[in-house]
Design an enzyme around this catalytic site. Sequence first.
Site, PDB file in Angstrom:
ATOM      1  N   LYS A  10      22.869  35.664   4.706  1.00 23.32           N
ATOM      2  CA  LYS A  10      21.579  36.321   4.928  1.00 23.32           C
ATOM      3  C   LYS A  10      21.708  37.501   5.918  1.00 23.32           C
ATOM      4  CE  LYS A  10      18.908  32.160   3.886  1.00 23.32           C
ATOM      5  NZ  LYS A  10      17.727  31.341   4.264  1.00 23.32           N
ATOM      6  N   TYR A  50      12.004  33.766  -3.923  1.00 20.74           N
ATOM      7  CA  TYR A  50      11.438  32.668  -3.128  1.00 20.74           C
ATOM      8  C   TYR A  50      10.033  32.289  -3.582  1.00 20.74           C
ATOM      9  CZ  TYR A  50      15.308  32.651   0.218  1.00 20.74           C
ATOM     10  OH  TYR A  50      16.537  32.508   0.816  1.00 20.74           O
ATOM     11  N   PHE A  58       5.282  30.322   5.972  1.00 22.94           N
ATOM     12  CA  PHE A  58       6.358  31.230   6.389  1.00 22.94           C
ATOM     13  C   PHE A  58       6.797  32.194   5.285  1.00 22.94           C
ATOM     14  CE2 PHE A  58       8.311  27.148   5.094  1.00 22.94           C
ATOM     15  CZ  PHE A  58       9.151  27.572   4.079  1.00 22.94           C
ATOM     16  N   ARG A  86      25.761  22.140   0.373  1.00 18.91           N
ATOM     17  CA  ARG A  86      24.678  21.837   1.329  1.00 18.91           C
ATOM     18  C   ARG A  86      25.222  21.070   2.537  1.00 18.91           C
ATOM     19  NH1 ARG A  86      19.621  23.189  -0.523  1.00 18.91           N
ATOM     20  NH2 ARG A  86      18.472  21.532   0.509  1.00 18.91           N
ATOM     21  N   THR A  92      18.592  22.916   7.314  1.00 19.32           N
ATOM     22  CA  THR A  92      17.868  24.202   7.314  1.00 19.32           C
ATOM     23  C   THR A  92      17.676  24.727   8.734  1.00 19.32           C
ATOM     24  OG1 THR A  92      16.697  23.484   5.327  1.00 19.32           O
ATOM     25  CG2 THR A  92      15.740  25.339   6.536  1.00 19.32           C
ATOM     26  N   ARG A 103      25.572  26.711   9.410  1.00 16.01           N
ATOM     27  CA  ARG A 103      24.328  27.043  10.129  1.00 16.01           C
ATOM     28  C   ARG A 103      24.429  26.719  11.613  1.00 16.01           C
ATOM     29  NH1 ARG A 103      20.465  25.113   5.209  1.00 16.01           N
ATOM     30  NH2 ARG A 103      20.038  27.163   4.306  1.00 16.01           N
ATOM     31  N   ASN A 113      18.541  31.736   9.119  1.00 15.60           N
ATOM     32  CA  ASN A 113      19.484  30.614   9.171  1.00 15.60           C
ATOM     33  C   ASN A 113      20.810  30.873   8.447  1.00 15.60           C
ATOM     34  OD1 ASN A 113      18.485  30.382   6.612  1.00 15.60           O
ATOM     35  ND2 ASN A 113      17.914  28.222   6.752  1.00 15.60           N
ATOM     36  N   HIS A 116      22.004  30.770   2.460  1.00 21.79           N
ATOM     37  CA  HIS A 116      21.203  30.027   1.480  1.00 21.79           C
ATOM     38  C   HIS A 116      22.149  29.187   0.654  1.00 21.79           C
ATOM     39  CE1 HIS A 116      18.392  29.220  -1.785  1.00 21.79           C
ATOM     40  NE2 HIS A 116      19.366  29.554  -2.617  1.00 21.79           N
ATOM     41  N   GLU A 127      19.453  31.059 -10.051  1.00 22.97           N
ATOM     42  CA  GLU A 127      19.705  31.974  -8.927  1.00 22.97           C
ATOM     43  C   GLU A 127      20.930  32.856  -9.195  1.00 22.97           C
ATOM     44  OE1 GLU A 127      17.687  28.920  -5.674  1.00 22.97           O
ATOM     45  OE2 GLU A 127      19.833  29.356  -5.531  1.00 22.97           O
TER      46      GLU A 127
HETATM   47  P1  CMP Z   1      16.713  28.703   2.267  1.00 24.88           P
HETATM   48  O1  CMP Z   1      17.686  27.602   2.053  1.00 24.88           O
HETATM   49  O2  CMP Z   1      17.160  30.068   1.931  1.00 24.88           O
HETATM   50  O3  CMP Z   1      15.370  28.402   1.441  1.00 24.88           O
HETATM   51  C1  CMP Z   1      14.067  28.618   1.922  1.00 24.88           C
HETATM   52  C2  CMP Z   1      14.064  29.273   3.262  1.00 24.88           C
HETATM   53  O4  CMP Z   1      12.826  29.281   3.932  1.00 24.88           O
HETATM   54  C3  CMP Z   1      14.981  28.509   4.191  1.00 24.88           C
HETATM   55  O5  CMP Z   1      16.304  28.686   3.804  1.00 24.88           O
HETATM   56  C4  CMP Z   1      14.573  29.069   5.544  1.00 24.88           C
HETATM   57  O6  CMP Z   1      15.250  30.276   5.839  1.00 24.88           O
HETATM   58  C5  CMP Z   1      13.105  29.386   5.322  1.00 24.88           C
HETATM   59  N1  CMP Z   1      12.300  28.433   6.052  1.00 24.88           N
HETATM   60  C6  CMP Z   1      12.190  27.110   5.833  1.00 24.88           C
HETATM   61  N2  CMP Z   1      11.351  26.557   6.730  1.00 24.88           N
HETATM   62  C7  CMP Z   1      10.935  27.560   7.543  1.00 24.88           C
HETATM   63  C8  CMP Z   1      10.070  27.635   8.655  1.00 24.88           C
HETATM   64  N3  CMP Z   1       9.454  26.536   9.119  1.00 24.88           N
HETATM   65  N4  CMP Z   1       9.874  28.826   9.241  1.00 24.88           N
HETATM   66  C9  CMP Z   1      10.475  29.940   8.752  1.00 24.88           C
HETATM   67  N5  CMP Z   1      11.324  29.920   7.683  1.00 24.88           N
HETATM   68  C10 CMP Z   1      11.538  28.759   7.095  1.00 24.88           C
END
Ligand code: CMP
Length: 138
Positions: A10, A50, A58, A86, A92, A103, A113, A116, A127
């Site tokens: 990212k 997304y 968010f 994962r 996450t 992460r 984070n 993905h 994807e």
């Molecule tokens: P990703 O695995 O790319 O898939 C969805 C994304 O939403 C996740 O990683 C985070 O980057 C983002 N995300 C999930 N929860 C939150 C949160 N509480 N606040 C901001 N971003 C979030």
Amino acid sequence: MSNITFTMIKPDAVADGHIGAILGKIAEGDFKIKALKLTQLTVADAKKFYEVHAERPFYGELVEFMSSGPIVAAVLEKDNAVEDFRTLIGATNPAEAAEGTIRKMFARSIGENAVHGSDSDENALIEARFHFSGREIF
Ligand code: CMP
């Protein structure tokens, strides 16, 4: 294609200079790179990618962040790719991610984070095809 997952390094991790280290962790994890590119999502791309999160509070922040700078997109192959990847990336929220995970090592926050990882085999294919044409996947 089977046994694949899709990942993005990212904008936070690209800006922080972690592309090489993250690709190193992916190689150490025995994932084979099937497709790879440095690219940038438009706002429209990020909204579409997304869209399952469109109702989440968010979503706006996520779309803004994911289109804010370059990313590295990749398709990775390994037996049990989705689940193993994962595990390699960790939770996450980096504050909850296990020691040694991508992460834990490289993410700034739950929103920024670092990486993905697809959450199912079905989404991995969707994807991968969102980001790569057939001739870009080997
Ligand atoms: P990703 O695995 O790319 O898939 C969805 C994304 O939403 C996740 O990683 C985070 O980057 C983002 N995300 C999930 N929860 C939150 C949160 N509480 N606040 C901001 N971003 C979030």
